[in-house]
Design an enzyme around this catalytic site. Structure first.
Site, mmCIF file in Angstrom:
data_model
loop_
_atom_site.group_PDB
_atom_site.id
_atom_site.type_symbol
_atom_site.label_atom_id
_atom_site.label_comp_id
_atom_site.label_asym_id
_atom_site.label_seq_id
_atom_site.Cartn_x
_atom_site.Cartn_y
_atom_site.Cartn_z
ATOM 1 N N ARG A 34 15.756 -10.398 8.849
ATOM 2 C CA ARG A 34 15.508 -9.597 10.050
ATOM 3 C C ARG A 34 14.451 -10.288 10.890
ATOM 4 N NH1 ARG A 34 13.958 -3.698 8.277
ATOM 5 N NH2 ARG A 34 12.065 -4.810 8.790
ATOM 6 N N LYS A 46 0.817 -1.220 0.000
ATOM 7 C CA LYS A 46 0.000 0.000 0.000
ATOM 8 C C LYS A 46 0.854 1.275 0.000
ATOM 9 C CE LYS A 46 -0.990 0.212 4.916
ATOM 10 N NZ LYS A 46 -0.487 1.462 5.450
ATOM 11 N N ARG A 81 11.740 -11.902 2.438
ATOM 12 C CA ARG A 81 12.495 -10.677 2.414
ATOM 13 C C ARG A 81 13.839 -10.894 3.117
ATOM 14 N NH1 ARG A 81 9.454 -5.157 3.668
ATOM 15 N NH2 ARG A 81 9.894 -5.698 5.818
ATOM 16 N N ARG A 141 -5.897 3.264 12.322
ATOM 17 C CA ARG A 141 -5.636 1.833 12.403
ATOM 18 C C ARG A 141 -6.695 1.114 13.236
ATOM 19 N NH1 ARG A 141 -0.250 0.469 10.790
ATOM 20 N NH2 ARG A 141 1.062 2.309 10.785
ATOM 21 N N ARG A 187 1.827 -10.301 13.480
ATOM 22 C CA ARG A 187 1.504 -8.946 13.010
ATOM 23 C C ARG A 187 0.189 -8.947 12.250
ATOM 24 N NH1 ARG A 187 6.512 -7.214 9.667
ATOM 25 N NH2 ARG A 187 5.277 -5.538 8.782
#
Ligand SMILES: [Zn+2]
Length: 214
Positions: free
Chosen positions: A160, A13, A128, A89, A171
């Protein structure tokens, strides 16, 4: 045009709001950037926000609304539209935002939801890799290169901790819990525009524009 953009982490986004901003000649309001900028300027709201952040607390919704209000007033005065990323949010944040916009007589045009299937998001995010040496980020959807090295500098690639699968699933759970009532809220207010985040950026853009024209 007054837009907000919603979507799970990994939905792309951020990239899409940048493109919408360019194409529709809007200003981008990213709450993270606004906070940093107000704190650097040591403005009254910036200093207020800093007090909470220094204590490791979240900046209260009312303070965020005050900060947004400053920028929204400025854009309204200049006759500029905007796209808001990173806020709201939660449903209470959405309600507070809508109340403020109503008071300013500057109602929201649409809330854009970038919809991406959960498995896709997990796949994108867990693939990633970051270079230990130059910090470049790579997305390897088909697995790591054999030598596991950065293609830019030859440094070692690592994942990471916030790109690990358990962290990402967590998350997404938090996102879902907070965002479902938010999506419902915008739907009830007839403001929700859902676009698939899986096509290419151009076709996503076209969809957004088509839906907004309606
Ligand atoms: Zn590198």
């Amino acid at each position: 045009m007054r837009l907000i953009i919603l979507g799970p982490p990994g939905s792309g986004k951020g990239t899409q709001s940048d493109i919408i901003k360019e194409k529709m000649e809007l200003e981008k309001l990213s709450t993270g950037d606004l906070l940093r900028s107000e704190i650097n300027k040591e403005s009254p709201v910036g200093l207020e926000a800093k007090q909470f952040m220094d204590k490791g607390e979240l900046v209260p919704d009312a303070v965020m609304i005050d900060i947004l209000g400053i920028y929204i007033d400025k854009f309204e005065k200049e006759g500029k539209g905007y796209i808001l990323d990173g806020f709201p949010r939660t449903k209470p944040q959405a309600e507070a935002l809508m109340k403020m916009l109503k008071e300013k007589n500057a109602p929201l045009s649409a809330a854009i939801l970038v919809d991406v299937a959960e498995e896709k998001v997990i796949k994108r995010l867990t693939n990633r890799w970051t270079c230990k040496n130059c910090q470049a980020i790579f997305n390897y959807l088909d697995g790591l290169p054999k030598d596991e090295k950065c293609s830019k500098c030859g440094g070692k690639l690592y994942q990471r901790s916030d790109d690990k699968k358990e962290t990402i699933i967590n998350r997404l759970k938090v996102y879902k819990k907070n965002t479902e009532p938010l999506i419902e809220y915008f739907q009830q207010n007839d403001l929700l525009v859902t676009v698939s985040g899986e096509g290419n950026i151009e076709s996503i853009m076209e969809n957004i524009i088509k839906l907004l024209e309606k």
